[in-house]
Design a protein around this motif. Structure first.
Motif, short mmCIF file in Angstrom:
data_model
loop_
_atom_site.label_atom_id
_atom_site.label_comp_id
_atom_site.label_asym_id
_atom_site.label_seq_id
_atom_site.Cartn_x
_atom_site.Cartn_y
_atom_site.Cartn_z
N TRP A 61 1.65 4.38 1.29
CA TRP A 61 1.12 3.31 0.46
C TRP A 61 0.50 3.83 -0.83
N LEU A 68 2.15 -3.42 -1.95
CA LEU A 68 1.63 -4.19 -0.82
C LEU A 68 1.49 -5.67 -1.13
N THR A 72 4.82 -7.15 1.29
CA THR A 72 4.34 -7.12 2.67
C THR A 72 3.83 -8.49 3.11
N GLU A 86 7.06 -5.07 6.06
CA GLU A 86 7.05 -4.46 4.73
C GLU A 86 8.47 -4.20 4.29
#
Length: 312
Positions: A61, A68, A72, A86
């Motif tokens: 990440w 994100l 996600t 994800e």
């Protein structure tokens, strides 16, 4: 080799399906431990152990290419993260649901969301790797995902050591500095691209996985130089507690068949043991022929996985 340029235009997010008693949101960087708990629960149920470390998520990440907020989705039950998805790259997904929450439609909702999200980026297929014959494998087969390749997790049995392998005359092996890291990335990318169509890993993403992983040290990336001083091989090994995992091992095509791969592997495992590893693992798959190399040094298959793919 030039890293690909990230897309500049934001991709509209698909709607997250509403499920009774559950809430949704994107993943946050602070969710690493909670996501790891979901992955571990599923993998332990299917294979008896989990090969993912929290540090792996933190490093992944930390990549500049990670997104994100946009790639996600998490499902929460009373504030507890019970499922996640994800889109890790174009056509490549990671997802999981706590076994205690199977049967509530979370996996189906995540699968729909991933397919819509991948289509929005223009992907033509979507794939993920799961333990063969496990719950996720059966679930994806039911959704029409086919098998593209087989993969294996291998481990060095307790008490087995790997003797040092000699390098060709004039070659050297040492920790990678920043300049050697760039050369190692080129060797890895060129070698892995031989396995077939794949998403290239940008240099800065590679750097994040090697240098930004919590606890990273110079010995984690070792390079082999030929007699002229050029980097011709690389091994990246990570340590989580007392377990080492060889994350990447590659040798330039014109340097193979001379024992460089075995020398790099033996060196990586020796370095890991010297830094506290009591167990060593790695993964490979049927697109290449590396499994025989690993078995020749005494490693054995612990679990079998499949890459499940669906056309979009």
């Amino acid at each position: 080799m030039t890293p690909p340029t990230p897309a500049a235009t934001p991709v509209p997010l698909p709607r997250a399906e509403s499920l009774p008693g559950l809430t949704t949101r994107p993943l946050h960087h602070t969710d690493a431990a909670a996501v790891h708990a979901v992955v571990a629960a599923e993998e332990v149920a299917d294979t008896g152990r989990c090969g993912l470390a929290v540090e792996d998520l933190v490093a992944d990440w930390a990549r500049p290419g990670a997104d994100l907020p946009g790639r996600t989705l998490a499902y929460l039950d009373g504030g507890r993260l019970v499922g996640f998805a994800e889109l890790a790259g174009p056509g490549r997904a990671d997802a999981g649901v706590l076994p205690s929450h199977h049967g509530r439609g979370i996996g189906t909702a995540l699968a729909r969301w991933l397919r819509e999200r991948a289509r929005a980026e223009g992907a033509t297929h979507l794939g993920t790797q799961v333990p063969r014959d496990g719950a996720a494998d059966r679930f994806l087969a039911g959704l029409g995902y086919g098998v593209r390749w087989t993969a294996w997790d291998l481990a060095l049995p307790p008490g087995v050591s790997v003797p040092a392998r000699p390098l060709p005359p004039g070659w050297t092996l040492h920790d990678a500095d920043d300049a050697a890291l760039v050369d190692a990335w080129r060797v890895v990318e060129e070698a892995f691209s031989e396995w077939g169509p794949r998403e290239p890993v940008p240099l800065e993403d590679f750097r994040a996985r090697v240098r930004a992983r919590p606890g990273a040290a110079p010995w984690n990336l070792r390079v082999a130089r030929d007699a002229a001083g050029a980097v011709r091989g690389a091994a990246h090994v990570v340590l989580a507690g007392d377990e080492a995992h060889v994350a990447r091992l590659a040798v330039a095509a014109d340097a193979r068949g001379r024992g460089v791969g075995q020398a790099l592997l033996a060196d990586a495992l020796t370095c890991a043991t010297a830094h506290g590893a009591r167990r060593s693992t790695l993964s490979t798959d049927s697109r290449g022929s590396a499994r025989s190399l690993y078995e020749r040094v005494g490693m054995v298959v612990e679990s079998t996985w499949v890459q499940r793919v669906v056309e979009l």
